[in-house]
Write a protein that holds these residues in place. Structure first.
Motif, PDB file in Angstrom:
ATOM      1  N   ARG A 156       0.827  -1.215   0.000  1.00  0.00           N
ATOM      2  CA  ARG A 156       0.000   0.000   0.000  1.00  0.00           C
ATOM      3  C   ARG A 156       0.857   1.259   0.000  1.00  0.00           C
ATOM      4  NH1 ARG A 156      -1.707   2.996   4.256  1.00  0.00           N
ATOM      5  NH2 ARG A 156      -1.042   1.390   5.740  1.00  0.00           N
ATOM      6  N   LEU A 192      -4.368  -0.064 -10.030  1.00  0.00           N
ATOM      7  CA  LEU A 192      -5.462   0.040  -9.065  1.00  0.00           C
ATOM      8  C   LEU A 192      -6.577  -0.937  -9.394  1.00  0.00           C
ATOM      9  CD1 LEU A 192      -5.677   3.929  -8.569  1.00  0.00           C
ATOM     10  CD2 LEU A 192      -4.302   2.250  -7.324  1.00  0.00           C
ATOM     11  N   GLN A 193      -6.843  -1.142 -10.666  1.00  0.00           N
ATOM     12  CA  GLN A 193      -7.884  -2.084 -11.057  1.00  0.00           C
ATOM     13  C   GLN A 193      -7.515  -3.521 -10.691  1.00  0.00           C
ATOM     14  OE1 GLN A 193      -8.196  -1.073 -15.217  1.00  0.00           O
ATOM     15  NE2 GLN A 193      -9.967   0.284 -14.886  1.00  0.00           N
ATOM     16  N   PHE A 224      -6.097  -4.406  -7.985  1.00  0.00           N
ATOM     17  CA  PHE A 224      -6.491  -4.580  -6.590  1.00  0.00           C
ATOM     18  C   PHE A 224      -8.006  -4.611  -6.442  1.00  0.00           C
ATOM     19  CE2 PHE A 224      -2.117  -3.305  -6.076  1.00  0.00           C
ATOM     20  CZ  PHE A 224      -1.702  -4.008  -4.957  1.00  0.00           C
ATOM     21  N   ILE A 225      -8.691  -3.861  -7.287  1.00  0.00           N
ATOM     22  CA  ILE A 225     -10.154  -3.897  -7.239  1.00  0.00           C
ATOM     23  C   ILE A 225     -10.673  -5.269  -7.641  1.00  0.00           C
ATOM     24  CG2 ILE A 225     -12.214  -3.007  -8.404  1.00  0.00           C
ATOM     25  CD1 ILE A 225     -11.149  -1.224  -6.190  1.00  0.00           C
ATOM     26  N   CYS A 236      -5.731  -0.187  -0.689  1.00  0.00           N
ATOM     27  CA  CYS A 236      -4.651   0.067  -1.646  1.00  0.00           C
ATOM     28  C   CYS A 236      -5.178   0.864  -2.840  1.00  0.00           C
ATOM     29  CB  CYS A 236      -4.043  -1.251  -2.124  1.00  0.00           C
ATOM     30  SG  CYS A 236      -3.032  -2.112  -0.904  1.00  0.00           S
ATOM     31  N   ALA A 237      -6.309   0.428  -3.377  1.00  0.00           N
ATOM     32  CA  ALA A 237      -6.868   1.111  -4.547  1.00  0.00           C
ATOM     33  C   ALA A 237      -7.396   2.491  -4.180  1.00  0.00           C
ATOM     34  CB  ALA A 237      -7.977   0.252  -5.150  1.00  0.00           C
ATOM     35  N   LEU A 249      -5.935   6.138  -5.421  1.00  0.00           N
ATOM     36  CA  LEU A 249      -6.784   7.047  -6.186  1.00  0.00           C
ATOM     37  C   LEU A 249      -6.897   8.401  -5.507  1.00  0.00           C
ATOM     38  CD1 LEU A 249      -8.585   7.374  -8.628  1.00  0.00           C
ATOM     39  CD2 LEU A 249     -10.484   6.398  -7.319  1.00  0.00           C
ATOM     40  N   ILE A 303     -13.867   2.273  -9.981  1.00  0.00           N
ATOM     41  CA  ILE A 303     -13.111   1.913  -8.774  1.00  0.00           C
ATOM     42  C   ILE A 303     -13.898   2.302  -7.523  1.00  0.00           C
ATOM     43  CG2 ILE A 303     -11.030   2.443  -7.442  1.00  0.00           C
ATOM     44  CD1 ILE A 303      -9.531   2.687 -10.093  1.00  0.00           C
TER      45      ILE A 303
END
Length: 884
Positions: free
Chosen positions: A131, A155-156, A158-159, A178-179, A183, A201
């Motif tokens: 993170r 980021l995606q 982690f999503i 994290c995401a 962001l 997200i």
């Protein structure tokens, strides 16, 4: 004499010389690494150009060494991340040279190697380090050194974790953070690239957060037992706060990010136009590691399930208004609290360094966010940030106490948070002291507003330990008016609990002198009249069994053999039975109980001098204790005798019970059953401590037995593999008959079963049954307390079927709690311990959910009793069957 002095001098001189020879000297590379890690010791902004020059002029430069320094700085000093991003930006510059004339700039090389470290963190599922690396990448994205498209893809990734089948709450929560935090920091550059991706997200995190509503209901620090409301006035849940902050920034197109995070790289010249941003490679978040024990088939699959610590939503208690400490629901407030929590977590190994860094935190935050210390010079060019100027010490103490009171348990041991506050007070007593005092008063006030019973217990522990570190100085007279409240009111319960802890840390007379006269009175029920000590029931000559007890006591003092004491007890039993008149004599079982009580109290009397005396006495007379505990009633009897002997020192009751369980004189189930049988109207914190110790003992034994079985199984598998390998080698070296001894399968079958493994499996099975019995007995006890079977439907919420406890069901009754008496508060506290039992032991309860539900909740089928409904709801949330 002179020769000895000279000789001693020479020896000391030689030793000093040897010590200097052994001193380690830093190499130039190590000095460079240290310089990077120590960036900002004086002024980070002024040090950046100097450090840039030092790195670029170093020959020969080891990029991996520089990258490692950045990884250490980012993951262990996260408050410096914006400045490390600025340093990477400077390392992309080549003064006076064309970018295209040579290879990649130094900053890019460092970033490429840094990515390898991030990938290693990800492979290890080191969530905090991953993170913080994402924070670093997000800042670099805003600095235009990382491409927005690759950052969005990261980021995606982690999503995508949120959509995994059966994903655990802990894994999903960490991936969402994290995401979300990536962001929050990088949204200023990511939204212009793809507003749709940003919205997706946020929506994904929101969708997951909505599935955790029931779990949030069970871990709120402030509760209204029969209310299902999720929003509370003095607490914030972690994912809720990050979503509020994220949505606020998204609504403003992330234009206010600079008001929440330092961005020193924005003051630097823009990167050269010909410099291509770095594209982060695509990643896939590794799955969770699931460990399976290879146990024999004679053990139920339910019993072999791995117990993994359950992760719950994190509620942080708020103590102060938004003008004193930042609101975590705002981007700036979330950034501050997250940074402080990271410092607290990372520097757990060094609380003194942690305290220093916490007090220096404004140095790394935006100028003007916190009020300057009294008398400190304020730069003329720094203006207060609109809506800020928070109080640093109050913010720090609120954050630490919020982490301490997270339910069902805090991330670190309570003693760490307590000692950290102590270190802060020592560093800056004039500023931290008042903040601590205000926090104590705020928490004390919340006791009557529904503060969870487990949070109240930790508050009492912290208060007592903190007082012990500062001379037990507290203004108790402020709380004297509360002595008019019901004896079982949470505020009065807190007073008794805190004073009991203080006496443990000091002594009775000293604590008594710190209290106002009104609290010293016996009818105040605040402090015991006598110091904690043993209470030998048969020491009084007027007691009819005094002589009998003295005879047993003399045997113990003379260190008689256990067999002789047992024989004497048998003769004593005969004497007591014969001495009683046949018409008025108690039943023989009562004679047995009397003899048992005499034996146990006499033994404890011998061991009351010190802890070592207690252990020696128990160990010497283990055969005696086993001889007098042949039934469940007998085991309950020795527990009652021990509790009666130490009724003036409840800490010793817990210690004796623990030792009796340790030596297997009684089982954890016996302690749980005794606790429920001896409750006085309801369960309090002391009784919960006894049950918790028993459950932890049962669970701990199973864990140890499981590890033992796994180790022996692995050892046996290795042995079989070696035998099989030797047989295969022999078969390859010479021809053998199909029925010959060289057949690997025959060799494998010829192995004798490991007797140690068979014994370990048998012990594991037995301890698993004991664990299930302890959990089942605890659940049955709570159900019997909170919803007795002999009451009419809808007529009970707790201890007794009467009109008083009935009122706890309604929300209106909660608002009328000022008129509650002891029965209502007893019922409320018992409900609180039931909630703590379900959430704290949920991993174990899930293993046996079907069996336990059938035993304890079958009679509630079709019931309209609100108490039964609440019992069921709490159980279903804890066992994962209510995911609303």
């Amino acid at each position: 004499m002179s020769y000895e002095r000279r000789g001693g001098y020479r020896r000391r001189h030689r030793d000093d010389y040897d010590d200097r020879r052994r001193e380690s000297y830093e190499t130039p590379e190590e000095k460079l690494k240290t310089a990077i890690i120590k960036l900002g010791e004086v002024d980070a902004v002024e040090e950046l150009p100097r450090l840039q020059k030092q790195i670029q002029e170093f020959e020969p430069l080891n990029v991996a060494n520089v990258s490692e320094a950045f990884r250490i700085g980012v993951t262990e000093q996260p408050y410096k991340i914006p400045y490390y991003a600025a340093l990477i930006r400077l390392l992309h510059d080549r003064p006076g040279e064309a970018i295209s004339s040579e290879g990649p700039p130094l900053g890019r090389l460092v970033l490429e190697d840094f990515w390898k470290g991030f990938q290693a963190y990800l492979d290890q599922l080191a969530w905090r380090e991953a993170r913080l690396c994402i924070h670093f990448f997000a800042h670099l994205t805003v600095a235009r050194l990382i491409s927005p498209e690759s950052m969005v893809a990261l980021l995606q990734a982690f999503i995508a974790v949120l959509d995994e089948f059966g994903v655990s709450h802990g894994r999903a929560k960490r991936a969402a953070l994290c995401a979300a935090e990536g962001l929050i920091i990088g949204g200023r550059s990511l939204k212009p690239y793809s507003a749709t991706s940003v919205t997706e997200i946020i929506d994904a995190i929101q969708a997951f957060n909505e599935t955790t509503a029931s779990a949030k209901w069970l871990v709120q620090p402030t509760v209204k037992v029969f209310s299902e409301a999720l929003a509370i006035a003095n607490g914030d849940e972690l994912l809720d706060t990050v979503l509020y902050a994220l949505k606020a920034l998204n609504d403003s197109d992330f234009t206010h990010t600079a008001d929440s995070f330092p961005q020193p790289y924005t003051n630097l010249p823009a990167p050269p136009a010909e410099l291509e941003p770095f594209n982060l490679p695509s990643v896939l978040v590794p799955p969770e590691i699931i460990e399976l024990d290879a146990l024999s088939t004679d053990v139920d699959a339910e019993d072999t399930a791995q117990v993994k610590k359950e992760e719950w939503p994190e509620y942080f208690l708020r103590l102060f208004d938004n003008d004193i400490s930042p609101d975590p629901n705002t981007p700036a407030g979330y950034a501050v609290r997250t940074a402080l929590l990271d410092i607290i977590s990372i520097f757990e190994v060094n609380r003194k360094e942690c305290a220093r860094l916490l007090l220096e935190y404004p140095k790394w935050n935006l100028p003007g966010a916190f009020k300057p210390k009294p008398g400190a010079p304020t730069p003329s060019d720094v203006e207060p940030v609109a809506g800020k100027e928070w109080q640093l010490e109050s913010t720090i103490i609120e954050t630490i106490l919020g982490a301490l009171l997270v339910l069902p348990e805090s991330s670190h041991k309570s003693v760490y948070y307590i000692s950290l506050i102590t270190e802060l007070c020592k560093l800056s007593p004039s500023t931290v002291g008042p903040a601590v005092g205000k926090s104590i008063r705020k928490l004390y006030g919340s006791l009557s507003e529904g503060l969870d019973v487990e949070a109240a217990r930790r508050f009492a522990e912290w208060f007592a330990v903190h007082m012990s570190n500062f001379g037990f100085q507290w203004v108790w007279k402020e709380w004297v008016p509360d002595l008019t409240l019901a004896v079982q009111h949470p505020r009065r319960t807190f007073m008794r609990r805190a004073i009991e802890f203080e006496i443990r840390l000091s002594y009775h007379e000293r604590i008594l002198k710190t209290l106002p006269e009104a609290m010293q009175a016996s009818d105040a029920h605040t402090i015991p009249e006598q110091p904690p000590g043993p209470g030998f029931e048969y020491d009084d000559p007027a007691n009819p069994h005094h002589d009998a007890a003295q005879s047993v006591l003399n045997l113990f003092r003379g260190r008689a053999k256990a067999e002789d004491v047992i024989a004497h007890l048998d003769s004593l039993k005969t004497t007591l039975e014969g001495a009683e008149d046949a018409d008025t004599a108690p039943l023989s079982v009562n004679v047995d109980a009397t003899v048992r009580s005499i034996a146990v109290q006499s033994l404890l009397h011998i061991g009351s001098r010190s802890f070592s005396h207690l252990l020696n006495a128990i160990e010497r007379y283990l055969p005696l204790l086993r001889a007098i505990t042949s039934s469940a009633e007998a085991k309950a009897g020795i527990l009652s005798a021990a509790a009666a002997f130490w009724k003036g020192n409840r800490q010793m009751v817990g210690i004796v019970f623990d030792k009796l369980m340790q030596y297997q004189i009684v089982d954890p189930t016996d302690v749980v059953a005794w606790t429920f049988a001896n409750r006085a109207g309801g369960l309090d914190a002391f009784e919960w401590d006894l049950m918790r110790a028993a459950l932890d003992k049962a669970n701990g034994r199973v864990v140890i037995a499981r590890r033992r079985v796994a180790a022996l199984r692995k050892e046996e598998d290795d042995t079989r593999a070696r035998v099989r390998a030797r047989a295969e080698d022999a078969a390859g070296a010479m021809e053998v008959d199909a029925e010959g001894d060289g057949n690997p399968a025959k060799q494998d079958e010829a192995l004798v079963e490991n007797p140690a493994l068979a014994t370990a499996l048998k012990a594991f099975t037995s301890l698993t049954r004991e664990q299930k019995a302890a959990l089942s007995r605890t659940l049955e006890g709570f159900v019997a307390c909170l919803c007795p079977a002999d009451t009419d439907a809808g007529a009970t919420t707790g201890m007794k079927p009467n009109a008083h406890t009935r009122t706890v069901i309604t929300e209106a009754a909660w608002h009328n709690r000022a008129k509650w008496d002891n029965e209502e508060w007893n019922a409320w506290e018992t409900w609180g311990w039931y909630r703590q039992f379900c959430r704290a032991y949920s991993p174990y309860l899930r293993n046996y959910s079907t069996t336990l539900y059938t035993v304890s909740f079958a009679r509630f089928e079709g019931s309209t009793d609100p108490a039964a409904a609440l019992l069921n709801k709490t159980w279903n949330v804890a066992t994962g069957q209510d995911m609303s």
